[in-house]
Design an enzyme around this catalytic site. Structure first.
Site, PDB file in Angstrom:
ATOM      1  N   TYR A   1       4.599   5.384   5.119  1.00 23.34           N
ATOM      2  CA  TYR A   1       3.447   5.478   4.192  1.00 23.34           C
ATOM      3  C   TYR A   1       2.065   6.359   4.726  1.00 23.34           C
ATOM      4  CZ  TYR A   1       5.644   1.229   2.381  1.00 23.34           C
ATOM      5  OH  TYR A   1       6.593   0.361   2.022  1.00 23.34           O
TER       6      TYR A   1
ATOM      7  N   TRP B   1       9.756  -6.045  -2.740  1.00 20.97           N
ATOM      8  CA  TRP B   1       8.920  -4.714  -2.847  1.00 20.97           C
ATOM      9  C   TRP B   1       9.267  -4.346  -4.290  1.00 20.97           C
ATOM     10  CZ3 TRP B   1      11.670  -0.363  -4.174  1.00 20.97           C
ATOM     11  CH2 TRP B   1      12.891   0.026  -3.524  1.00 20.97           C
TER      12      TRP B   1
ATOM     13  N   SER C   1      -1.383  -1.604  -5.382  1.00 21.22           N
ATOM     14  CA  SER C   1      -2.282  -1.341  -6.263  1.00 21.22           C
ATOM     15  C   SER C   1      -3.391  -0.524  -5.374  1.00 21.22           C
ATOM     16  CB  SER C   1      -2.785  -2.307  -7.317  1.00 21.22           C
ATOM     17  OG  SER C   1      -3.883  -1.279  -8.280  1.00 21.22           O
ATOM     18  N   THR C   2      -3.954   0.664  -6.091  1.00 22.66           N
ATOM     19  CA  THR C   2      -5.272   0.808  -5.412  1.00 22.66           C
ATOM     20  C   THR C   2      -6.455   0.790  -6.287  1.00 22.66           C
ATOM     21  OG1 THR C   2      -5.093   3.121  -5.926  1.00 22.66           O
ATOM     22  CG2 THR C   2      -4.422   2.415  -3.814  1.00 22.66           C
TER      23      THR C   2
ATOM     24  N   VAL D   1       0.663  -1.118  -0.061  1.00 19.54           N
ATOM     25  CA  VAL D   1       0.147   0.098   0.046  1.00 19.54           C
ATOM     26  C   VAL D   1       0.935   1.194  -0.120  1.00 19.54           C
ATOM     27  CG1 VAL D   1      -1.976  -1.029   1.066  1.00 19.54           C
ATOM     28  CG2 VAL D   1      -0.279   0.126   2.717  1.00 19.54           C
TER      29      VAL D   1
ATOM     30  N   PRO E   1       7.674  -5.278  -7.155  1.00 25.76           N
ATOM     31  CA  PRO E   1       8.153  -6.482  -7.839  1.00 25.76           C
ATOM     32  C   PRO E   1       7.750  -6.654  -9.266  1.00 25.76           C
ATOM     33  CG  PRO E   1       6.205  -7.066  -6.777  1.00 25.76           C
ATOM     34  CD  PRO E   1       6.729  -5.499  -5.932  1.00 25.76           C
TER      35      PRO E   1
END
EC number: 1.1.1.-
Length: 283
Positions: free
Chosen positions: A53, A188, A235-236, A23, A190
């Site tokens: 974050y 991270w 992703s969001t 996130v 990826p």
């Protein structure tokens, strides 16, 4: 943890789901909470966040809104550089736990090695582990020499090292070092952190994806999984979150794995842990 899909077993025998949702860059509040809820609905049981974050509260909200029992969702967060040091790390952990709204955290990581304080910071993580406030402890962005320095004084060796890893930057030396010391690797970025890497436009990945009727992103995630790497694509977007999880119905051949292995360029996109000191060099 009863995994509903592939897990890796850490050296303390705790099982960690191999595919998670990252996130990073998700806005706190509805954007993060929705992404987490969509991920859990799609089948994910692993969420990766960090204090820096600024969305830990949204992660906790999304888990609660999902209706899935807390113990079924693996949560990773990280201590930031400016909070390194024994006492500051203990306080930072409690702050993260409060923001997440959780009684315990599954995995707590040192986000970057920094220059000076990671040994004392690690002692704080050991205390949290011994007090059963975390199920596992680890590091992020640590090179072999950082780990070797840590080994000189630690009582408990890291269970995880989360690092930049993708087809153009495969970290083979570090992966072999961690394998020798029974440290699981998490990748991270990826998928290469967006357009700047161009990974998902690579023609080799495109051809393999066509053969399996999958996307290049799904091929890369599958490559991670078959190498035993924990992977946390971010992703969001609801559709992409679902797509990134839909990787359990195909398998790459040995030849396809070899073709992707040959894409390595040792091309780092993010910061180099030896000269990247976000949060101040004093860390």
């Amino acid at each position: 943890m009863n995994c509903n899909y592939n897990c890796v077993t850490l050296h303390n025998s705790v099982r960690m789901p191999q595919l998670g949702l990252g996130v990073w860059r998700a806005q706190d509040g509805a954007e993060t909470a929705n992404a987490v809820r969509w991920a859990i609905e799609a089948g994910y049981r692993h969420i990766d966040t960090a204090y820096i974050y600024s969305n830990e509260r949204g992660v906790g909200q999304g888990i609660r809104e999902s209706g899935v029992p807390r113990e079924e969702v693996w949560v990773t967060t990280k201590v930031w550089n400016s909070d390194q040091g024994y006492e500051k790390t203990l306080a930072a952990f409690e702050r993260s736990r409060e923001l997440l709204g959780l009684e315990y955290i599954d995995l707590y990581l040192i986000h970057w090695p920094g220059k000076k304080k990671f040994v004392d910071t690690w002692k704080a993580l050991e205390k949290l582990y011994e007090e059963k406030k975390v199920r596992a402890i680890g590091v992020s962005n640590f090179e072999p020499h950082h780990l070797t320095e840590l080994f000189k004084s630690c009582k408990i060796r890291p269970m995880v090292n989360q690092v930049e890893l993708h087809p153009l930057f495969q970290q083979r030396t570090l992966r072999e070092f961690c394998k020798q010391h029974n440290i699981a690797i998490t990748a991270w970025s990826p998928l290469g952190s967006g357009e700047e890497a161009g990974i998902l436009k690579n023609h080799v990945l495109g051809e393999i994806a066509k053969k399996h009727n999958k996307s290049p992103a799904q091929v890369v995630i599958r490559w991670d999984i078959q190498h035993g790497i924990v992977t946390i694509p971010k992703s969001t977007n609801k559709g992409r979150i679902q797509e990134n999880f839909n990787v359990w119905d195909f398998k790459l051949t040995e030849e396809e794995m070899r073709q992707i292995d040959e894409l390595n360029e040792d091309k780092r996109i993010g910061g180099d842990p030896d000269n990247f000191f976000p949060g101040g060099e004093e860390a």
